[in-house]
Structures are given as C-alpha cells and as structure tokens.
Design an enzyme around this catalytic site. Structure first.
Site, PDB file in Angstrom:
ATOM      1  N   GLY A 124     -20.349   8.172   7.856  1.00 30.71           N
ATOM      2  CA  GLY A 124     -20.086   6.805   8.275  1.00 30.71           C
ATOM      3  C   GLY A 124     -19.004   6.190   7.402  1.00 30.71           C
ATOM      4  CB  CYS A 125     -18.241   2.675   6.510  1.00 32.51           C
ATOM      5  SG  CYS A 125     -17.192   1.752   5.372  1.00 32.51           S
ATOM      6  CG  PHE A 126     -14.441   6.037   3.254  1.00 35.57           C
ATOM      7  CD1 PHE A 126     -14.230   4.673   3.064  1.00 35.57           C
ATOM      8  CD2 PHE A 126     -13.363   6.805   3.685  1.00 35.57           C
ATOM      9  CE1 PHE A 126     -12.989   4.089   3.289  1.00 35.57           C
ATOM     10  CE2 PHE A 126     -12.109   6.230   3.908  1.00 35.57           C
ATOM     11  CZ  PHE A 126     -11.921   4.871   3.707  1.00 35.57           C
TER      12      PHE A 126
END
Length: 204
Positions: free
Chosen positions: A26-28
């Site tokens: 997902g969003c890092f």
C-alpha cells in the site's frame, strides 16, 4: 538527548553485511515506519517497482507499485521473518484496484523464493485465494526525497540534529538512526538507546 554525535555513533555501528527485501504494502509511508521498528532491520527506503514504465516518479508512476525496501542483518533476521511481518501488514485476500498501492512480495534470490514457498506451505493462508502478487524483483526506483522517512517531517528536534551532523537528504534516507526515529514518531516501539518513552513523538 538526540545529538549529532549520538546519530553518527549509532550509524557507525551498522553491520557491513546486509541483505535486502522489497515489499509493496500500500502507501509506502506506513510500512516504511513499521519496518524501521523491527530489530535487525538496519535501514529502509521507499520507491517504485514491479512495472515497466521508465524512470517512474510519484507524478508519473505508470504501472509501478509503491514499495518499501529493507536492508537487514541476516544474522538477526531471516527473509521468512520478514515475510511474517509483511503478510501481517496487509490483507492477502484483497488487492487494491489501483496498481500504485497493490500488495506485492518480491523475491530477489533463489533462496528468497524457496523461503517464500516454504512460508506459504506452512501458513494457514489458502494459496488459491491469495491475491497478493508474488514476483521476482527486477529494479527498484528510489522515490523522491520528500517521501523518504516521511514521519520525520516537521519534527525539528530530529531534523535539526541531522542537519547539525551534516546529513543531506540521501544520507538521512540511508541512516539507520533515521529509520528507527521514523518508526518511533509513527508510534511504533523501538528498542534503541536514544529512543525512550520520555521523547515526545509530537515534538516539533
């Protein structure tokens, strides 16, 4: 107290021999902070991988996925340990539609592929239902400086110490101390001498 000397001494103690593991979760920003808290993880960086678009960026990510790449001490952690962490960080039976935020477990070596097969065989996951992509790693494109150690943004008690130590953006990205502090201010428990409960995560 966090000082330039504390940062420099901690970073100087990092092991010379490390291995890397790369995951799309997902969003890092979130997994970058979570991974930094793991004992045995030396440093972290975020970037883009898994696609064919040349020279991806946040503005033009193309068919790549946001990833976190970990450097870890193989004497303290195995790839199987990191698989345990990575699968706990996402829902393997659900895949985001937007490729940028998809779930991917990358393998870089034959040994990592063997450990992944063994992990899945021994786990309770239904292999037929897993939607997480399982792919060999080809290239990782390092993300822009403003995405690295994102939780440290605005934390002047940390960033001022790195500035005083002469660290530029690339050095902060690769700093073991920065990885631990990034985890700490995100709310994760971190077992390092310079991070104590008395340090206010919200301090500016």
């Amino acid at each position: 107290m966090l000082t330039p000397t504390v940062i420099e001494e901690f970073d100087a103690q990092a092991p010379d021999t490390t291995e890397t593991a790369t995951f799309g979760l997902g969003c890092f920003w979130g997994p970058d902070a979570s991974a930094g808290a793991l004992n045995g993880v030396v440093r972290t960086r975020v970037g883009y991988a898994g696609g064919t678009t040349a020279d991806p960026s946040y503005e033009v990510v193309g068919d790549h996925t946001e990833v976190v790449q970990l450097e870890y001490d193989p004497n303290r952690l195995s790839f199987a340990d990191l698989l345990e962490w990575a699968f706990a960080e996402h829902r393997p039976y659900r895949q985001p539609k937007k490729r940028q935020y998809q779930h991917v477990v990358f393998t870089e070596t034959a040994d990592q592929r063997d450990q992944l097969r063994a992990y899945l065989a021994d786990s309770e996951y239904d292999r037929e239902r897993i939607e997480t992509r399982l792919e060999p790693l080809e290239d990782v494109y390092v993300a822009e400086a403003y995405h690295q150690k994102f939780q440290l943004r605005g934390k002047r008690w940390i960033t001022d110490a790195f500035d005083a130590a002469g660290y530029d953006a690339a050095a902060v990205r690769e700093s073991p101390a920065a990885a631990k502090l990034n985890a700490h201010v995100a709310g994760h428990d971190v077992d390092v001498p310079f991070v104590r409960p008395s340090f206010d995560r919200r301090s500016a």
